[in-house]
Structure formats: structure tokens, C-alpha cells
Write an enzyme that holds these catalytic residues in place. Structure first.
Site, PDB file in Angstrom:
ATOM      1  N   VAL A 179       0.807  -1.226   0.000  1.00 53.60           N
ATOM      2  CA  VAL A 179       0.000   0.000   0.000  1.00 53.60           C
ATOM      3  C   VAL A 179       0.842   1.279   0.000  1.00 53.60           C
ATOM      4  O   VAL A 179       0.294   2.375  -0.125  1.00 53.60           O
ATOM      5  CB  VAL A 179      -1.024   0.041   1.171  1.00 53.60           C
ATOM      6  CG1 VAL A 179      -1.981  -1.126   1.092  1.00 53.60           C
ATOM      7  CG2 VAL A 179      -0.343   0.112   2.531  1.00 53.60           C
ATOM      8  N   TYR A 221       8.901   3.888  13.924  1.00 49.24           N
ATOM      9  CA  TYR A 221       7.504   3.468  14.097  1.00 49.24           C
ATOM     10  C   TYR A 221       6.687   4.602  14.727  1.00 49.24           C
ATOM     11  O   TYR A 221       5.645   4.988  14.202  1.00 49.24           O
ATOM     12  CB  TYR A 221       7.480   2.229  14.992  1.00 49.24           C
ATOM     13  CG  TYR A 221       6.105   1.635  15.245  1.00 49.24           C
ATOM     14  CD1 TYR A 221       5.388   1.016  14.221  1.00 49.24           C
ATOM     15  CD2 TYR A 221       5.536   1.666  16.521  1.00 49.24           C
ATOM     16  CE1 TYR A 221       4.137   0.449  14.461  1.00 49.24           C
ATOM     17  CE2 TYR A 221       4.297   1.101  16.774  1.00 49.24           C
ATOM     18  CZ  TYR A 221       3.604   0.493  15.746  1.00 49.24           C
ATOM     19  OH  TYR A 221       2.377  -0.083  15.992  1.00 49.24           O
TER      20      TYR A 221
HETATM   21  N1  LIG Z   1      -1.021  -5.694  17.965  1.00 49.64           N
HETATM   22  C1  LIG Z   1      -0.940  -4.625  18.725  1.00 49.64           C
HETATM   23  O1  LIG Z   1      -0.902  -4.743  19.963  1.00 49.64           O
HETATM   24  C2  LIG Z   1      -0.928  -3.241  18.126  1.00 49.64           C
HETATM   25  C3  LIG Z   1      -0.769  -2.148  18.988  1.00 49.64           C
HETATM   26  C4  LIG Z   1      -0.778  -0.867  18.435  1.00 49.64           C
HETATM   27  C5  LIG Z   1      -0.963  -0.684  17.083  1.00 49.64           C
HETATM   28  N2  LIG Z   1      -1.103  -1.758  16.275  1.00 49.64           N
HETATM   29  C6  LIG Z   1      -1.264  -1.485  14.836  1.00 49.64           C
HETATM   30  O2  LIG Z   1      -2.214  -2.370  14.267  1.00 49.64           O
HETATM   31  C7  LIG Z   1      -1.821  -2.726  12.944  1.00 49.64           C
HETATM   32  C8  LIG Z   1      -1.766  -4.236  12.799  1.00 49.64           C
HETATM   33  O3  LIG Z   1      -0.832  -4.763  13.712  1.00 49.64           O
HETATM   34  P1  LIG Z   1      -0.673  -6.335  13.950  1.00 49.64           P
HETATM   35  O4  LIG Z   1      -0.330  -6.535  15.366  1.00 49.64           O
HETATM   36  O5  LIG Z   1      -1.847  -7.023  13.363  1.00 49.64           O
HETATM   37  O6  LIG Z   1       0.640  -6.632  13.103  1.00 49.64           O
HETATM   38  P2  LIG Z   1       0.887  -7.698  11.933  1.00 49.64           P
HETATM   39  O7  LIG Z   1       2.328  -7.607  11.599  1.00 49.64           O
HETATM   40  O8  LIG Z   1       0.351  -9.033  12.321  1.00 49.64           O
HETATM   41  O9  LIG Z   1       0.002  -7.131  10.761  1.00 49.64           O
HETATM   42  C9  LIG Z   1       0.412  -6.098   9.907  1.00 49.64           C
HETATM   43  C10 LIG Z   1       0.100  -6.529   8.495  1.00 49.64           C
HETATM   44  O10 LIG Z   1       0.429  -5.462   7.586  1.00 49.64           O
HETATM   45  C11 LIG Z   1       1.059  -6.024   6.437  1.00 49.64           C
HETATM   46  N3  LIG Z   1       1.846  -4.948   5.820  1.00 49.64           N
HETATM   47  C12 LIG Z   1       2.921  -4.293   6.329  1.00 49.64           C
HETATM   48  N4  LIG Z   1       3.364  -3.360   5.463  1.00 49.64           N
HETATM   49  C13 LIG Z   1       2.531  -3.417   4.393  1.00 49.64           C
HETATM   50  C14 LIG Z   1       2.455  -2.693   3.155  1.00 49.64           C
HETATM   51  N5  LIG Z   1       3.331  -1.714   2.863  1.00 49.64           N
HETATM   52  N6  LIG Z   1       1.459  -2.996   2.278  1.00 49.64           N
HETATM   53  C15 LIG Z   1       0.566  -3.987   2.567  1.00 49.64           C
HETATM   54  N7  LIG Z   1       0.599  -4.704   3.703  1.00 49.64           N
HETATM   55  C16 LIG Z   1       1.566  -4.421   4.606  1.00 49.64           C
HETATM   56  C17 LIG Z   1       1.865  -7.181   6.984  1.00 49.64           C
HETATM   57  O11 LIG Z   1       2.221  -8.135   6.013  1.00 49.64           O
HETATM   58  C18 LIG Z   1       0.906  -7.746   8.036  1.00 49.64           C
HETATM   59  O12 LIG Z   1       0.045  -8.711   7.493  1.00 49.64           O
HETATM   60  C19 LIG Z   1      -0.495  -2.034  12.681  1.00 49.64           C
HETATM   61  O13 LIG Z   1      -0.728  -0.834  11.984  1.00 49.64           O
HETATM   62  C20 LIG Z   1       0.018  -1.729  14.060  1.00 49.64           C
HETATM   63  O14 LIG Z   1       0.854  -0.604  14.070  1.00 49.64           O
HETATM   64  C21 LIG Z   1      -1.074  -3.031  16.761  1.00 49.64           C
END
Ligand SMILES: NC(=O)c1ccc[n+]([C@@H]2O[C@H](COP(=O)([O-])OP(=O)(O)OC[C@H]3O[C@@H](n4cnc5c(N)ncnc54)[C@H](O)[C@@H]3O)[C@@H](O)[C@H]2O)c1
Length: 313
Positions: A60, A148
Site C-alpha cells: 500500500v 515506528y
Molecule cells: N497488535 C498490537 O498490539 C498493536 C498495537 C498498536 C498498534 N497496532 C497497529 O495495528 C496494525 C496491525 O498490527 P498487527 O499486530 O496485526 O501486526 P501484523 O504484523 O500481524 O500485521 C500487519 C500486516 O500489515 C502487512 N503490511 C505491512 N506493510 C505493508 C504494506 N506496505 N502494504 C501492505 N501490507 C503491509 C503485513 O504483512 C501484516 O500482514 C499495525 O498498523 C500496528 O501498528 C497493533
């Protein structure tokens, strides 16, 4: 009535895949987009047979094209755990900035409402405890976590810019540590790390003296909060997380008890800029969305442990 059409970026990741499940359950047509840098098709393979589900393998941070109407865009694509974003600093900065810009442009063109996944990391190593949404944070822009934290802070600013300047309907969720099935055992976060070590009979590695605190939200609670925020009319950031705070030492003991492991806790130096405490103030989510977490840690850890048992070899 036509089904609502939802684009979920990061749809093959931990949180994104749970959102796919939720929106399908709500009767929506779901388009998951992911370049699989940290996600896995295993997380969504149970959905591929459905006619109301599509998957695009796409980065993306490059131009995003989606044919047809879109009602909602959920921007969850980003490396999310410290080991992931330290390995992929430039991709992390790009997906938070260029990726967010591309998707806001798409939201504007389609007249879609867009929700972005921000994070408690925007508060950095907080000087205010617990963190309320009006706290601006204590972030080191050039420290290792800066790639980040600043990407997410820029993402919020860009989203607010599109809201105020272009009138795009936007929502910002600040997510605090969330856990549950489909997390990766090796993502470096404390919860899967401890469970993996306990299940393998290895010692549990705590950083520092283990007195730093964390609070953990079960994924079903998070998804409910996000869904309510999307449907609300609040464009300002909202914290979603579980305020039940625990020290790393107490958490390690809890995992040893839960798994019946005889492992010990060992200590390693604290990584640079590791936050000493994290706890969401969720007053706003309670008042605005009528939301509060329903799962205690012991309830949420049960299905999580079952999931990890299958993954530990
Ligand atoms: N899990 C948590 O506790 C938490 C806390 C705060 C924020 N977040 C946010 O929630 C979102 C999801 O986190 P998560 O824990 O599911 O992580 P995750 O790594 O399991 O999921 C992130 C997904 O984004 C995809 N991705 C990364 N860069 C991309 C790109 N340029 N184009 C398309 N796809 C891309 C990855 O392949 C992955 O499937 C993130 O934005 C993260 O910053 C998560």
C-alpha cells in the site's frame, strides 16, 4: 440493500485478519490487502472460499487501486512489533506516511470513511500516567523506535489534515498492547515470547529488572471497540486497550502458573527507549462508545495458549 464494501489493509496480519472475520460477520463485502511482509495467508485461509471475500497481494506504499465502491477503509498495514520495525525501518516509515497518503486519497475519491490504526507508541515513554488522548507524548524521533512512533504520529497528522481540509470522514484508534490467537510466536513481544519459552521449557527472558508495567487487551475486545469507533462520529483519537496493569515479573509468574512450566525468569538489559509503563485511560471510549473490555487476562489467555500450543514445535 447492497452490502457495505470494506478495504482492510494488513488484512493477513494478526489484527487485520480478526477485522476481516468481524466485518464478514456484520454482512459486509471484505477486500483484504497485504504484501505479506509480516502477515500470513494462514490467518485468512478460512475465508478464501467465500464470495464476499477478496484478497489483493499489494504494497500500500505504492499507488492503491480498488475497483468498485468502498464504504470503509481500515488501514492496519504496518510492521507492528519492535523486532519487525527495527528490521524494516524504511518500509515502516513509508507505510505510515506514503501508504496513509495513498489510502486517504482513495477514501476521498470513493467517499469512504477511513479508520487508521494508531498506537500507544505515539505517547513514547510517557510522562503522564495513565495516558489520556490529550497527552502529546514523549518520543525520541531519532531513537530506534522513532521509525515506528514518528510514522504513526505523521499518520495521525495526515489523517487529521484530510479530515479538516478535504472533509474526509476519518477515525483514529490508539491501540494499546493487544494479544490473542494469530499473533506470531516469534514477533518479539513479551506475551508470545513468554508463552513460547514456557511451552518449550526454556527460561523466560525479562528485560531490565522486570518492574516495568504493561497492560494487555484481548483481541475480541479491541475489535469491538474499533467497530464501535468506526460507526461513531468521533474524528479525534480514541484509546482502546485494557487498563489492567501488571509488572513484567508478575506477568511472567502468571504464565508459568498457567502453563505449569518449571522454567525460571532470567534478566537481560533493557532495550533503548523501552517504555517503563503503559496504561490506557479509556474514559473517552467508555463515554463515547459505551465500550470497556469484557475479557479478563485469564479468560483471554486460555484461547491464546491453545493457539500457541499448536505452533510450538
Ligand atoms: N497488535 C498490537 O498490539 C498493536 C498495537 C498498536 C498498534 N497496532 C497497529 O495495528 C496494525 C496491525 O498490527 P498487527 O499486530 O496485526 O501486526 P501484523 O504484523 O500481524 O500485521 C500487519 C500486516 O500489515 C502487512 N503490511 C505491512 N506493510 C505493508 C504494506 N506496505 N502494504 C501492505 N501490507 C503491509 C503485513 O504483512 C501484516 O500482514 C499495525 O498498523 C500496528 O501498528 C497493533
Amino acid at each position: 440493500m447492497a452490502k457495505k464494501r470494506v478495504l482492510i489493509t494488513g488484512g493477513a496480519g494478526f489484527l487485520g485478519s480478526h477485522l476481516c472475520d468481524r466485518f464478514l460477520k456484520e454482512g459486509c463485502h471484505v477486500i483484504a490487502m497485504d504484501n505479506l511482509i509480516t502477515g500470513s495467508l494462514d490467518n485468512i485461509q478460512h475465508l478464501f472460499h467465500r464470495e464476499d471475500f477478496e484478497f489483493y497481494n499489494h504494497d500500500v506504499s505504492k499507488f492503491v487501486h480498488v475497483p468498485g465502491d468502498l464504504d470503509y477503509i481500515m488501514h492496519f498495514a504496518s510492521p507492528a512489533s519492535p523486532i519487525d520495525y527495527l528490521k524494516m525501518p524504511i518500509q515502516t516509515l513509508k507505510v505510515g506516511s506514503l501508504g496513509t497518503h495513498n489510502l486517504l486519497g482513495l477514501a476521498k475519491a470513493k467517499g469512504a470513511r477511513m479508520l487508521i490504526a494508531s498506537t500507544s507508541e505515539v505517547y513514547g515513554d510517557p510522562l503522564v500516567h495513565p495516558q489520556t488522548e490529550d497527552y502529546w507524548g514523549n518520543v525520541n524521533p531519532v531513537g530506534p523506535r522513532g521509525v515506528y512512533d514518528e510514522a504513526k504520529r505523521f499518520q495521525e497528522a495526515m489523517t487529521m489534515g484530510y479530515h479538516t481540509f478535504h472533509g474526509v470522514e476519518t477515525r483514529i484508534v490508539r491501540i494499546f498492547n493487544t494479544y490473542g490467537p494469530r499473533m506470531r510466536l516469534d514477533d518479539g513481544r513479551v506475551l508470545p515470547a513468554f508463552i513460547g519459552q514456557a511451552l518449550r521449557g526454556e527460561d523466560l527472558t525479562a528485560f531490565g529488572d522486570g518492574s516495568q508495567t504493561r497492560s494487555f487487551c484481548y483481541v475480541d475486545d479491541l475489535v469491538e471497540g474499533i467497530y464501535r469507533l468506526l460507526l461513531s462520529d468521533c474524528a479525534d483519537p480514541v484509546n482502546i486497550g485494557n487498563p489492567d496493569e501488571i509488572t513484567i515479573n508478575q506477568f511472567a509468574e502468571e504464565i508459568l502458573k498457567l502453563t505449569g512450566s518449571k522454567s525460571k525468569i532470567i534478566y537481560k538489559p533493557l532495550p533503548t527507549d523501552d517504555p517503563k509503563q503503559r496504561q490506557p485511560n479509556i474514559t473517552k471510549a467508555k463515554e463515547l462508545l459505551g465500550w470497556s473490555p469484557q475479557f479478563s487476562r485469564s479468560e483471554g489467555l486460555k484461547p491464546t495458549l491453545e493457539y500457541f500450543k499448536d505452533k510450538v514445535k
